[in-house]
Design a protein around this motif. Structure first.
Motif, PDB file in Angstrom:
ATOM      1  N   THR A  37       0.853  -1.186   0.000  1.00  0.00           N
ATOM      2  CA  THR A  37       0.000   0.000   0.000  1.00  0.00           C
ATOM      3  C   THR A  37       0.889   1.237   0.000  1.00  0.00           C
ATOM      4  O   THR A  37       2.017   1.208   0.501  1.00  0.00           O
ATOM      5  CB  THR A  37      -0.927   0.061   1.232  1.00  0.00           C
ATOM      6  N   VAL A  38       0.362   2.325  -0.560  1.00  0.00           N
ATOM      7  CA  VAL A  38       1.056   3.610  -0.560  1.00  0.00           C
ATOM      8  C   VAL A  38       0.031   4.719  -0.345  1.00  0.00           C
ATOM      9  O   VAL A  38      -1.031   4.718  -0.978  1.00  0.00           O
ATOM     10  CB  VAL A  38       1.798   3.878  -1.891  1.00  0.00           C
ATOM     11  N   THR A  39       0.332   5.635   0.557  1.00  0.00           N
ATOM     12  CA  THR A  39      -0.454   6.857   0.680  1.00  0.00           C
ATOM     13  C   THR A  39       0.498   8.041   0.552  1.00  0.00           C
ATOM     14  O   THR A  39       1.661   7.960   0.946  1.00  0.00           O
ATOM     15  CB  THR A  39      -1.200   6.944   2.026  1.00  0.00           C
ATOM     16  N   ALA A  40      -0.012   9.146  -0.012  1.00  0.00           N
ATOM     17  CA  ALA A  40       0.853  10.304  -0.218  1.00  0.00           C
ATOM     18  C   ALA A  40       0.012  11.529  -0.554  1.00  0.00           C
ATOM     19  O   ALA A  40      -1.159  11.418  -0.938  1.00  0.00           O
ATOM     20  CB  ALA A  40       1.853  10.040  -1.341  1.00  0.00           C
ATOM     21  N   LYS A  41       0.642  12.683  -0.429  1.00  0.00           N
ATOM     22  CA  LYS A  41       0.112  13.920  -0.983  1.00  0.00           C
ATOM     23  C   LYS A  41       0.867  14.180  -2.284  1.00  0.00           C
ATOM     24  O   LYS A  41       1.985  13.709  -2.453  1.00  0.00           O
ATOM     25  CB  LYS A  41       0.312  15.085  -0.015  1.00  0.00           C
ATOM     26  N   LYS A 184       3.865   7.267   2.637  1.00  0.00           N
ATOM     27  CA  LYS A 184       3.878   6.189   3.628  1.00  0.00           C
ATOM     28  C   LYS A 184       3.608   4.865   2.925  1.00  0.00           C
ATOM     29  O   LYS A 184       2.612   4.729   2.210  1.00  0.00           O
ATOM     30  CB  LYS A 184       2.828   6.438   4.704  1.00  0.00           C
ATOM     31  N   ASN A 185       4.508   3.908   3.141  1.00  0.00           N
ATOM     32  CA  ASN A 185       4.353   2.576   2.565  1.00  0.00           C
ATOM     33  C   ASN A 185       3.799   1.591   3.590  1.00  0.00           C
ATOM     34  O   ASN A 185       4.124   1.667   4.779  1.00  0.00           O
ATOM     35  CB  ASN A 185       5.698   2.044   2.062  1.00  0.00           C
ATOM     36  N   ASN A 186       2.972   0.682   3.102  1.00  0.00           N
ATOM     37  CA  ASN A 186       2.476  -0.447   3.900  1.00  0.00           C
ATOM     38  C   ASN A 186       1.724  -0.032   5.160  1.00  0.00           C
ATOM     39  O   ASN A 186       1.890  -0.613   6.230  1.00  0.00           O
ATOM     40  CB  ASN A 186       3.642  -1.378   4.255  1.00  0.00           C
ATOM     41  N   VAL A 187       0.900   1.011   5.016  1.00  0.00           N
ATOM     42  CA  VAL A 187       0.001   1.392   6.098  1.00  0.00           C
ATOM     43  C   VAL A 187      -1.397   0.861   5.769  1.00  0.00           C
ATOM     44  O   VAL A 187      -1.734   0.626   4.605  1.00  0.00           O
ATOM     45  CB  VAL A 187      -0.050   2.919   6.284  1.00  0.00           C
ATOM     46  N   GLU A 188      -2.208   0.656   6.800  1.00  0.00           N
ATOM     47  CA  GLU A 188      -3.554   0.139   6.581  1.00  0.00           C
ATOM     48  C   GLU A 188      -4.441   1.224   5.980  1.00  0.00           C
ATOM     49  O   GLU A 188      -4.432   2.369   6.423  1.00  0.00           O
ATOM     50  CB  GLU A 188      -4.149  -0.348   7.896  1.00  0.00           C
ATOM     51  N   ILE A 189      -5.204   0.863   4.942  1.00  0.00           N
ATOM     52  CA  ILE A 189      -6.119   1.793   4.284  1.00  0.00           C
ATOM     53  C   ILE A 189      -7.532   1.241   4.395  1.00  0.00           C
ATOM     54  O   ILE A 189      -7.777   0.067   4.113  1.00  0.00           O
ATOM     55  CB  ILE A 189      -5.749   1.980   2.799  1.00  0.00           C
ATOM     56  N   GLU A 190      -8.478   2.073   4.821  1.00  0.00           N
ATOM     57  CA  GLU A 190      -9.865   1.645   4.952  1.00  0.00           C
ATOM     58  C   GLU A 190     -10.424   1.249   3.590  1.00  0.00           C
ATOM     59  O   GLU A 190     -10.193   1.925   2.584  1.00  0.00           O
ATOM     60  CB  GLU A 190     -10.706   2.768   5.551  1.00  0.00           C
ATOM     61  N   SER A 191     -11.166   0.153   3.554  1.00  0.00           N
ATOM     62  CA  SER A 191     -11.705  -0.352   2.290  1.00  0.00           C
ATOM     63  C   SER A 191     -12.649   0.649   1.629  1.00  0.00           C
ATOM     64  O   SER A 191     -12.800   0.663   0.402  1.00  0.00           O
ATOM     65  CB  SER A 191     -12.435  -1.679   2.525  1.00  0.00           C
TER      66      SER A 191
END
Length: 207
Positions: A37-41, A184-191
């Protein structure tokens, strides 16, 4: 003699090029595979040859393999693109319109969905070369193999195994430069991030 020498250069150079491409694909696969998983701005600038000014936007990104994707432009012109692995929704609030498409082969090879796709299939869809091997900041150039692709080339850059940027050149000559921050790599993301609840009153177009 000169002819024989030229032929020798071609015959010896081609396998080296293929080997380099294979090594580049392996290196890129390794970096992408480390992040389920990846999250970012992000900040995005697009420059068109016919325009003197660049268009700028910003937003957030969330991806989860395989093929779950959320790209949300928050300004100045909001747009939301979501994939649930089977379909892609494109919601334009200003137009009060939602477009729905199947996640087919063509869509899955676009830059927007590259980060959430199957890394093992990268070589099937792209010619890959490594443009920088500098320390912990490698970068790669991807060129689509499909003749009907919407873009000509894509450069993707990393720092310490996290994506830092993408530069896209489309077939019309526009260049889009995307810079990622707060990655941020490998963080939990809500479905629920990968589902669009279509607002009441908007036009729905299915393709």
């Amino acid at each position: 003699m000169l002819r024989k020498l030229s032929l020798a250069l071609v015959l010896t150079g081609l396998p080296m090029a293929l080997f380099a491409d294979a090594e580049a694909a392996k290196a890129l696969n390794g970096l992408l595979a480390k992040a389920n998983t990846v999250t970012a701005k992000f900040q995005q600038k697009t420059q068109n040859d016919a325009e003197s000014r660049s268009r700028e936007s910003n937003g957030t990104l969330s991806v989860q393999r395989p093929n779950l994707f959320r790209w949300e432009v928050t300004g100045p012109f909001p747009q939301l693109v979501i994939s649930n692995g089977k379909k892609v929704w494109v919601y334009d609030p200003d137009l009060e319109q939602v477009t729905i498409q199947k996640l087919d082969k063509q869509l899955s090879s676009t830059p927007a969905l590259l980060l959430s796709g199957d890394v093992k299939k990268l070589k099937d869809n792209f010619d890959i070369s490594q443009t920088s091997k500098s320390g912990d900041t490698p970068s790669f150039l991807l060129k689509p193999k499909a003749e009907d692709s919407a873009f000509e080339s894509l450069q993707i850059s990393f720092k310490r195994e996290q994506i830092t940027g993408m530069m896209l050149k489309d077939t019309l000559g526009s260049v889009t430069d995307i810079t990622f921050s707060n990655v941020k790599n490998n963080v939990e993301i809500e479905s629920g991030q990968f589902k669009l609840d279509i607002p009441e009153g908007v036009d729905v177009i299915e393709r």
